[in-house]
Design an enzyme around this catalytic site. Structure first.
Site, PDB file in Angstrom:
ATOM      1  N   LYS A 130      -0.792   3.842  -6.164  1.00 25.97           N
ATOM      2  CA  LYS A 130      -1.818   4.908  -6.069  1.00 25.97           C
ATOM      3  C   LYS A 130      -2.454   4.775  -4.349  1.00 25.97           C
ATOM      4  O   LYS A 130      -3.673   4.898  -4.041  1.00 25.97           O
ATOM      5  CB  LYS A 130      -3.074   4.968  -7.066  1.00 25.97           C
ATOM      6  CG  LYS A 130      -2.562   5.463  -8.251  1.00 25.97           C
ATOM      7  CD  LYS A 130      -2.149   6.898  -8.092  1.00 25.97           C
ATOM      8  CE  LYS A 130      -1.685   7.349  -9.549  1.00 25.97           C
ATOM      9  NZ  LYS A 130      -1.177   8.773  -9.346  1.00 25.97           N
ATOM     10  N   GLY A 131      -1.742   3.952  -3.803  1.00 21.74           N
ATOM     11  CA  GLY A 131      -2.134   3.731  -2.497  1.00 21.74           C
ATOM     12  C   GLY A 131      -1.942   4.858  -1.259  1.00 21.74           C
ATOM     13  O   GLY A 131      -2.117   4.637  -0.038  1.00 21.74           O
ATOM     14  N   GLY A 132      -1.084   5.859  -1.755  1.00 26.62           N
ATOM     15  CA  GLY A 132      -0.743   6.733  -0.741  1.00 26.62           C
ATOM     16  C   GLY A 132       0.761   6.696  -0.157  1.00 26.62           C
ATOM     17  O   GLY A 132       0.971   7.059   0.998  1.00 26.62           O
TER      18      GLY A 132
HETATM   19  N1  LIG Z   1      -4.142  10.846   2.776  1.00 25.61           N
HETATM   20  C1  LIG Z   1      -4.705  10.640   1.623  1.00 25.61           C
HETATM   21  N2  LIG Z   1      -5.986  10.896   1.125  1.00 25.61           N
HETATM   22  C2  LIG Z   1      -6.610  10.572  -0.007  1.00 25.61           C
HETATM   23  N3  LIG Z   1      -5.642  10.233  -1.126  1.00 25.61           N
HETATM   24  C3  LIG Z   1      -4.274  10.285  -0.907  1.00 25.61           C
HETATM   25  C4  LIG Z   1      -3.780  10.572   0.283  1.00 25.61           C
HETATM   26  N4  LIG Z   1      -2.535  10.641   0.319  1.00 25.61           N
HETATM   27  C5  LIG Z   1      -2.335  10.466  -0.858  1.00 25.61           C
HETATM   28  N5  LIG Z   1      -3.372  10.318  -1.736  1.00 25.61           N
HETATM   29  C6  LIG Z   1      -3.478  10.103  -3.298  1.00 25.61           C
HETATM   30  O1  LIG Z   1      -2.722   8.864  -3.528  1.00 25.61           O
HETATM   31  C7  LIG Z   1      -2.313   9.120  -4.901  1.00 25.61           C
HETATM   32  C8  LIG Z   1      -0.732   8.845  -4.812  1.00 25.61           C
HETATM   33  O2  LIG Z   1      -0.663   7.586  -4.109  1.00 25.61           O
HETATM   34  P1  LIG Z   1       0.899   7.051  -4.387  1.00 25.61           P
HETATM   35  O3  LIG Z   1       1.725   7.721  -3.463  1.00 25.61           O
HETATM   36  O4  LIG Z   1       0.975   5.597  -3.613  1.00 25.61           O
HETATM   37  O5  LIG Z   1       1.139   7.148  -5.866  1.00 25.61           O
HETATM   38  S1  LIG Z   1       2.227   6.321  -6.282  1.00 25.61           S
HETATM   39  O6  LIG Z   1       1.675   4.841  -6.900  1.00 25.61           O
HETATM   40  O7  LIG Z   1       3.423   5.809  -5.678  1.00 25.61           O
HETATM   41  O8  LIG Z   1       2.591   6.954  -7.647  1.00 25.61           O
HETATM   42  C9  LIG Z   1      -2.492  10.372  -5.044  1.00 25.61           C
HETATM   43  O9  LIG Z   1      -3.607  10.583  -6.058  1.00 25.61           O
HETATM   44  P2  LIG Z   1      -3.788  11.142  -7.434  1.00 25.61           P
HETATM   45  O10 LIG Z   1      -3.608  12.513  -7.145  1.00 25.61           O
HETATM   46  O11 LIG Z   1      -5.214  10.793  -7.889  1.00 25.61           O
HETATM   47  O12 LIG Z   1      -2.753  10.497  -7.981  1.00 25.61           O
HETATM   48  C10 LIG Z   1      -2.774  11.278  -3.766  1.00 25.61           C
HETATM   49  O13 LIG Z   1      -3.703  12.459  -4.203  1.00 25.61           O
END
Ligand SMILES: Nc1ncnc2c1ncn2[C@@H]1O[C@H](COP(=O)(O)OS(=O)(=O)O)[C@@H](OP(=O)(O)O)[C@H]1O
Length: 168
Positions: A130-132
């Protein structure tokens, strides 16, 4: 602020009026300059160009959303059929960490490369859950010289025992 209030009280009404009209006149002059520098035609023309190049991107899912938000940087960026094909092939291989394969050294144009060549990546995206990391991958893979694995490979945390042969 206090000085301005005091100043305005000391000034007679006629001077205040003059000051107001000078302000209004300078605003008007700014508007005229703006209109001369940025005619409406050029602004409209630019937005139309962007729209047209955006419509030529037949991609799927997150990539399409990202391309729309980036206003479709250049037409050369659009290489949908071959890129998507490779990505779909990658999606069928075993799941793994997010990897970005990139050719840094002198290399033939990407259009001449055959897909399916198994190579170790030149770059790896490391991130917590969930770190993006998915967003980072999607942004980087927009670049035409970047080939990325279709899914997160998870080599180092889940599939390390399978060795480099699996990783390639
Ligand atoms: N720029 C930016 N700003 C804020 N939030 C963001 C951003 N990019 C990705 N996200 C949110 O990050 C979540 C997905 O992270 P990951 O791609 O690392 O997920 S995973 O662990 O690999 O599945 C996912 O959150 P959730 O929707 O709550 O799952 C994305 O919405």
């Amino acid at each position: 602020m206090a000085c301005a209030l005091l100043f305005s009280r000391l000034l007679p009404i006629s001077h205040r009026l003059t000051r107001t009209s000078v302000c209004v006149f300078s605003l008007f002059l700014s508007y005229v300059c703006y209109c001369l520098l940025f005619p409406a035609d050029t602004i409209i023309q630019r937005s139309v160009d962007v729209t047209l190049s955006c419509q030529r991107v037949p991609t799927q899912g997150a990539k399409m959303r990202i391309r729309k938000s980036l206003s479709c940087v250049s037409p050369s960026d659009v290489r949908p059929t071959t890129g998507e094909e490779a990505r779909l092939k990658g999606a069928q291989s075993p799941p793994s960490g997010v990897q970005v394969a990139r050719n840094d050294t002198p290399s033939p144009p990407m259009s001449n490369l055959k897909f399916g060549n198994k190579k170790l990546p030149n770059a790896i995206i490391v991130g917590v859950k969930k770190g993006g990391t998915r967003a980072v991958l999607e942004f980087i893979r927009i670049h035409p010289d970047v080939r990325a694995a279709g899914t997160e490979t998870h080599f180092f945390d889940r599939n390390y025992d399978r060795g480099l042969e699996w990783y390639r």
